[in-house]
Design a protein around this motif. Sequence first.
Motif, PDB file in Angstrom:
ATOM      1  N   ARG A  27      12.597   3.454   1.199  1.00  8.10           N
ATOM      2  CA  ARG A  27      13.292   3.903   2.306  1.00  8.10           C
ATOM      3  C   ARG A  27      12.508   4.745   3.020  1.00  8.10           C
ATOM      4  O   ARG A  27      12.988   4.929   4.267  1.00  8.10           O
ATOM      5  N   GLY A  28      11.429   5.403   2.999  1.00  4.31           N
ATOM      6  CA  GLY A  28      10.677   6.070   3.652  1.00  4.31           C
ATOM      7  C   GLY A  28       9.387   5.090   4.495  1.00  4.31           C
ATOM      8  O   GLY A  28       8.679   5.639   5.258  1.00  4.31           O
ATOM      9  N   LYS A  48       0.794  -1.219  -0.094  1.00  9.11           N
ATOM     10  CA  LYS A  48      -0.084  -0.119   0.064  1.00  9.11           C
ATOM     11  C   LYS A  48       0.893   1.312  -0.068  1.00  9.11           C
ATOM     12  O   LYS A  48       0.602   2.259  -0.613  1.00  9.11           O
ATOM     13  N   TYR A  49       1.947   1.214   0.649  1.00  9.29           N
ATOM     14  CA  TYR A  49       2.775   2.310   0.923  1.00  9.29           C
ATOM     15  C   TYR A  49       3.480   2.773  -0.581  1.00  9.29           C
ATOM     16  O   TYR A  49       3.592   3.725  -1.264  1.00  9.29           O
ATOM     17  N   LEU A  50       3.957   1.555  -1.215  1.00 10.12           N
ATOM     18  CA  LEU A  50       4.633   1.525  -2.397  1.00 10.12           C
ATOM     19  C   LEU A  50       3.624   2.275  -3.526  1.00 10.12           C
ATOM     20  O   LEU A  50       4.070   3.136  -4.391  1.00 10.12           O
ATOM     21  N   ALA A  51       2.413   1.632  -3.522  1.00  8.19           N
ATOM     22  CA  ALA A  51       1.319   2.095  -4.537  1.00  8.19           C
ATOM     23  C   ALA A  51       1.086   3.567  -4.259  1.00  8.19           C
ATOM     24  O   ALA A  51       0.945   4.232  -5.281  1.00  8.19           O
ATOM     25  N   PRO A  63       4.360   0.915  -9.464  1.00  9.58           N
ATOM     26  CA  PRO A  63       3.197  -0.075  -9.938  1.00  9.58           C
ATOM     27  C   PRO A  63       3.176  -1.478  -9.316  1.00  9.58           C
ATOM     28  O   PRO A  63       3.780  -2.231  -9.556  1.00  9.58           O
ATOM     29  N   VAL A  64       2.378  -1.387  -8.088  1.00  9.88           N
ATOM     30  CA  VAL A  64       2.174  -2.765  -7.388  1.00  9.88           C
ATOM     31  C   VAL A  64       0.712  -2.815  -7.048  1.00  9.88           C
ATOM     32  O   VAL A  64      -0.137  -1.769  -6.759  1.00  9.88           O
ATOM     33  N   PRO A  65       0.403  -4.130  -6.786  1.00 11.08           N
ATOM     34  CA  PRO A  65      -1.028  -4.118  -6.358  1.00 11.08           C
ATOM     35  C   PRO A  65      -1.440  -3.653  -5.031  1.00 11.08           C
ATOM     36  O   PRO A  65      -0.774  -3.868  -4.255  1.00 11.08           O
ATOM     37  N   GLU A  66      -2.462  -2.936  -5.018  1.00 12.20           N
ATOM     38  CA  GLU A  66      -2.862  -2.350  -3.746  1.00 12.20           C
ATOM     39  C   GLU A  66      -3.939  -3.180  -3.111  1.00 12.20           C
ATOM     40  O   GLU A  66      -5.247  -3.443  -3.361  1.00 12.20           O
TER      41      GLU A  66
END
Length: 336
Positions: free
Chosen positions: A136-137, A73-76, A81-84
């Motif tokens: 990194r965040g 969820k964070y990367l999205a 582009p990753v599944p949320e």
Amino acid sequence: MAVYTEVAFGEAAALLHRLSLGDLTELRGIQGGIENTNYFATTVRDGVAHEHVLTVFERLSFEQLPYYLHLMKYLAGQGIPVPEPAADERGEILHSVQGKPAAVVNKLRGHSELAPTEAHCRAVGDMLARMHLAGRGFEMSQPNLRGLPWWNETVPVVLPHLGESQAALIRTELAYQNHVAAGSAYTALPRGPVHADLFRDNVMFDDGELTGFFDFYFAGNDSFLFDLAVCLNDWCILHAADERDGQHDAGRARAMIAAYQAVRPLSMAERQLLPAMLRAGALRFWLSRLWDWHLPRDASMLKPHDPTHFERVLRERVRHAQALSASLLEEACVAA
């Protein structure tokens, strides 16, 4: 992936409705892989069809899973582009199916490129570096559960199933990786959340465009270099039905490293330890495939991967990684 838990249509429909994803019209088990139960689920909402993936986790616990789901969820949210994961009305993204942890995510468009070109490898290298910088965040932390401690625990379990030369190789490599991990260069490697399993079948492309990374359920905090090495060991290796299987593809590897470095240049410690991490990546997947091959679990549609391929990759990396990595880094720096 393999189906261990048979999910009834009605139970899946109730979950998807609770997540406000629409009315379930089709539910079909996904073949391939061996870790979790996965289904494609088609729903209709406001007259429009939507595709989702329902995952029931067979090994990971309710306590372990928040890391993976919140990382996705964070990367999205950072534009990767990753599944949320879908949330219920309370904002929960971890759900339960038949008493087991479960999640529902959007299905990425496109298909996996199992015969990648240099262009595909450049796209993966670029996005992998962007993912590492974005991650990194992320404030949560969890170790790579298939890292060195797991290798130390699992090698004795698979040893009785190996021939003499295989046993010698796996013992020697494990000792080498423990030696590397005790060194100052290893300690200096940049770290953060990594995918740790970014094989060709975990990336989607649509008409040449990279549309997403998925299957983050081996993710953990580890060195970014290990993540890159895992990719190099799958995307930039020959997958052949003859003696060439497991051999290095220099063109694809140069393309991936150059693209990665253009976004996140490798540190001195990373340059020094690329050969060791190529070997570490090969050991990790040879070991896990040996474990799944010789100690399988019952599952509908289960097809464990033949471990022989990664034995060949490891032998190639032991013989040639130092020369290959030196050449690759020199040429990739020029290209970048």
